[in-house]
Scaffold this active site. Sequence first.
Site, PDB file in Angstrom:
ATOM      1  N   GLN A  68       3.169  20.223  30.753  1.00  0.00           N
ATOM      2  CA  GLN A  68       3.239  18.898  31.369  1.00  0.00           C
ATOM      3  C   GLN A  68       2.898  18.980  32.837  1.00  0.00           C
ATOM      4  O   GLN A  68       3.100  19.996  33.476  1.00  0.00           O
ATOM      5  CB  GLN A  68       4.555  18.197  31.115  1.00  0.00           C
ATOM      6  CG  GLN A  68       5.846  18.667  31.624  1.00  0.00           C
ATOM      7  CD  GLN A  68       6.244  18.491  33.066  1.00  0.00           C
ATOM      8  OE1 GLN A  68       7.146  19.191  33.446  1.00  0.00           O
ATOM      9  NE2 GLN A  68       5.636  17.636  33.862  1.00  0.00           N
ATOM     10  N   CYS A  69       2.296  17.885  33.299  1.00  0.00           N
ATOM     11  CA  CYS A  69       1.938  17.753  34.710  1.00  0.00           C
ATOM     12  C   CYS A  69       2.275  16.330  35.130  1.00  0.00           C
ATOM     13  O   CYS A  69       3.127  15.693  34.531  1.00  0.00           O
ATOM     14  CB  CYS A  69       0.464  18.100  34.930  1.00  0.00           C
ATOM     15  SG  CYS A  69      -0.684  16.987  34.076  1.00  0.00           S
ATOM     16  N   ARG A  70       1.613  15.815  36.127  1.00  0.00           N
ATOM     17  CA  ARG A  70       1.934  14.463  36.593  1.00  0.00           C
ATOM     18  C   ARG A  70       1.419  13.392  35.627  1.00  0.00           C
ATOM     19  O   ARG A  70       2.147  12.487  35.261  1.00  0.00           O
ATOM     20  CB  ARG A  70       1.353  14.211  37.986  1.00  0.00           C
ATOM     21  CG  ARG A  70       1.718  12.841  38.548  1.00  0.00           C
ATOM     22  CD  ARG A  70       1.150  12.634  39.947  1.00  0.00           C
ATOM     23  NE  ARG A  70       1.701  11.434  40.552  1.00  0.00           N
ATOM     24  CZ  ARG A  70       1.212  10.220  40.346  1.00  0.00           C
ATOM     25  NH1 ARG A  70       0.176  10.038  39.549  1.00  0.00           N
ATOM     26  NH2 ARG A  70       1.767   9.168  40.935  1.00  0.00           N
ATOM     27  N   ILE A  96       4.605  13.604  33.418  1.00  0.00           N
ATOM     28  CA  ILE A  96       5.947  13.264  33.884  1.00  0.00           C
ATOM     29  C   ILE A  96       6.005  11.801  34.331  1.00  0.00           C
ATOM     30  O   ILE A  96       7.073  11.177  34.300  1.00  0.00           O
ATOM     31  CB  ILE A  96       6.417  14.230  34.989  1.00  0.00           C
ATOM     32  CG1 ILE A  96       7.937  14.149  35.155  1.00  0.00           C
ATOM     33  CG2 ILE A  96       5.663  13.991  36.275  1.00  0.00           C
ATOM     34  CD1 ILE A  96       8.523  15.251  36.017  1.00  0.00           C
TER      35      ILE A  96
END
Length: 116
Positions: A68-70, A96
């Site tokens: 996961q990232c932004r 996120i």
Amino acid sequence: MTNPLSDPGIEVTPQGAQEMVAAGAVLVDVREPYEVEAGRIEGARHIELERLASQAETLDRDTPIVFQCRGGVRSLMAAQAFRRAGFEAYSMAGGIQRWFDEGRPLVPEHGTVADH
């Protein structure tokens, strides 16, 4: 408009990611340190995207990984690369930001999603 880079075979929703982690998958946050400091998903392991290749051997090939990232772009690149290397890897669609927008908790309490 949908993400032209999306890959339904690799992407999971935040709910799906939460269920996979509950079942034993590892959640790996590939964001920059300042992003993680602003707010993170509890229990996620932080490995910056640029350090991911050198840290690959620290991840168990027999355990599913959810990156996961932004917003889901960096994590999708990571998941695709790790799949090519033989891992069972997924990307949390929407990152996120989607997790937060759906009302899911971040740590520390009152954590936020860092802007670029």
